[in-house]
Design a protein around this motif. Sequence first.
Motif, PDB file in Angstrom:
ATOM      1  N   ASP A  52       0.836  -1.195   0.000  1.00 38.09           N
ATOM      2  CA  ASP A  52       0.000   0.000   0.000  1.00 38.09           C
ATOM      3  C   ASP A  52       0.875   1.251   0.000  1.00 38.09           C
ATOM      4  O   ASP A  52       1.227   1.767   1.067  1.00 38.09           O
ATOM      5  N   PRO A  53       1.228   1.759  -1.190  1.00 43.60           N
ATOM      6  CA  PRO A  53       2.092   2.947  -1.257  1.00 43.60           C
ATOM      7  C   PRO A  53       1.513   4.161  -0.532  1.00 43.60           C
ATOM      8  O   PRO A  53       2.256   4.965   0.028  1.00 43.60           O
ATOM      9  N   ASP A  54       0.187   4.288  -0.520  1.00 46.76           N
ATOM     10  CA  ASP A  54      -0.435   5.445   0.130  1.00 46.76           C
ATOM     11  C   ASP A  54      -0.213   5.440   1.637  1.00 46.76           C
ATOM     12  O   ASP A  54      -0.201   6.501   2.267  1.00 46.76           O
ATOM     13  N   VAL A 115       6.699  20.955   0.138  1.00 50.47           N
ATOM     14  CA  VAL A 115       5.496  21.719   0.487  1.00 50.47           C
ATOM     15  C   VAL A 115       4.283  20.800   0.600  1.00 50.47           C
ATOM     16  O   VAL A 115       3.500  20.904   1.561  1.00 50.47           O
ATOM     17  N   LEU A 116       4.094  19.894  -0.357  1.00 52.39           N
ATOM     18  CA  LEU A 116       2.956  18.996  -0.308  1.00 52.39           C
ATOM     19  C   LEU A 116       3.031  18.071   0.910  1.00 52.39           C
ATOM     20  O   LEU A 116       2.023  17.822   1.580  1.00 52.39           O
ATOM     21  N   PRO A 121      -0.377  16.482   2.820  1.00 54.13           N
ATOM     22  CA  PRO A 121       0.090  15.123   2.515  1.00 54.13           C
ATOM     23  C   PRO A 121      -0.931  14.275   1.763  1.00 54.13           C
ATOM     24  O   PRO A 121      -0.552  13.339   1.059  1.00 54.13           O
ATOM     25  N   GLU A 122      -2.209  14.619   1.897  1.00 52.44           N
ATOM     26  CA  GLU A 122      -3.227  13.865   1.164  1.00 52.44           C
ATOM     27  C   GLU A 122      -3.169  14.146  -0.334  1.00 52.44           C
ATOM     28  O   GLU A 122      -3.815  13.453  -1.135  1.00 52.44           O
ATOM     29  N   THR A 168      -4.540   8.914 -12.146  1.00 57.80           N
ATOM     30  CA  THR A 168      -4.419   8.743 -10.696  1.00 57.80           C
ATOM     31  C   THR A 168      -5.429   9.601  -9.944  1.00 57.80           C
ATOM     32  O   THR A 168      -5.741   9.320  -8.784  1.00 57.80           O
ATOM     33  N   GLY A 169      -5.957  10.634 -10.601  1.00 59.01           N
ATOM     34  CA  GLY A 169      -6.953  11.485  -9.961  1.00 59.01           C
ATOM     35  C   GLY A 169      -8.269  10.779  -9.720  1.00 59.01           C
ATOM     36  O   GLY A 169      -9.054  11.195  -8.849  1.00 59.01           O
ATOM     37  N   TRP A 170      -8.531   9.695 -10.462  1.00 60.36           N
ATOM     38  CA  TRP A 170      -9.771   8.962 -10.253  1.00 60.36           C
ATOM     39  C   TRP A 170      -9.820   8.351  -8.857  1.00 60.36           C
ATOM     40  O   TRP A 170     -10.856   8.370  -8.204  1.00 60.36           O
ATOM     41  N   GLU A 171      -8.698   7.789  -8.415  1.00 60.25           N
ATOM     42  CA  GLU A 171      -8.653   7.179  -7.084  1.00 60.25           C
ATOM     43  C   GLU A 171      -7.800   7.969  -6.103  1.00 60.25           C
ATOM     44  O   GLU A 171      -7.788   7.682  -4.910  1.00 60.25           O
ATOM     45  N   ARG A 172      -7.071   8.960  -6.612  1.00 60.82           N
ATOM     46  CA  ARG A 172      -6.184   9.787  -5.788  1.00 60.82           C
ATOM     47  C   ARG A 172      -5.260   8.924  -4.929  1.00 60.82           C
ATOM     48  O   ARG A 172      -5.176   9.068  -3.709  1.00 60.82           O
ATOM     49  N   SER A 173      -4.576   8.027  -5.603  1.00 58.81           N
ATOM     50  CA  SER A 173      -3.673   7.109  -4.915  1.00 58.81           C
ATOM     51  C   SER A 173      -2.350   7.012  -5.667  1.00 58.81           C
ATOM     52  O   SER A 173      -2.267   7.331  -6.855  1.00 58.81           O
ATOM     53  N   LEU A 174      -1.332   6.566  -4.964  1.00 60.99           N
ATOM     54  CA  LEU A 174      -0.003   6.409  -5.544  1.00 60.99           C
ATOM     55  C   LEU A 174       0.108   5.068  -6.245  1.00 60.99           C
ATOM     56  O   LEU A 174      -0.404   4.054  -5.762  1.00 60.99           O
ATOM     57  N   SER A 175       0.802   5.073  -7.379  1.00 63.65           N
ATOM     58  CA  SER A 175       1.026   3.837  -8.132  1.00 63.65           C
ATOM     59  C   SER A 175       2.469   3.782  -8.611  1.00 63.65           C
ATOM     60  O   SER A 175       2.946   4.754  -9.207  1.00 63.65           O
TER      61      SER A 175
END
Length: 205
Positions: A52-54, A115-116, A121-122, A168-175
């Motif tokens: 789980d990268p997120d 900054v992010l 962080p989300e 990635t904006g569809w799930e807003r997750s890291l891949s």
Amino acid sequence: MTDLDKALADIVAIRSQLVRGTAFSGYGPAAFAATAGLALATATAQTLLLDDPDARPLLFFGAWIATAVIALGLVGAEMRARARRHTGGLGDAMIHDAVEQFLPAGAAGALLALVLARVSPESLWLLPGLWQVLVSLGIFAGVRVMPRGVALVAAWYLVAGLAVLVVTGWERSLSPWAMGLPFAVGQGLMALVVRAASEADDAEI
């Protein structure tokens, strides 16, 4: 200012203008091909080892930052070796000029990550796409002194970065593959462009 000082200043100015107006032939295809392999290897390793990268963004981005450092080392080492062979006494100055083209984009990418991570962080899922857009801008900034065809690589990174932001904006997750695939293709394209330019230069000699 004495005549000697003025003459020396003129020589420095001419040398600087010559460096900035000459295509840099220090890039080599082998290092770029190796960095494409590194991107694929990192993405594969994260797919297998990072469930789980997120949940572990520091590990996710830490691996990619380490990959980028290794890639820069490979490209830099080959660039320095080739520059000494092909550009004579202008080698160091041309390396400095080539690196200078990418510094703003590199600094922007590092500051954006800080900054992010600190403020939002989300929103870290945005970084892979944004980094690719910044790489595109860095390459476009150096098109004037880079091999012919490199604009195609810059265009790839721009399109890929925007596409990654959408997907990635569809799930807003890291891949891992949102980083690995675009960079593998981009660096592979760069290797092909540099090789073609090198062969063209050899044919003209």
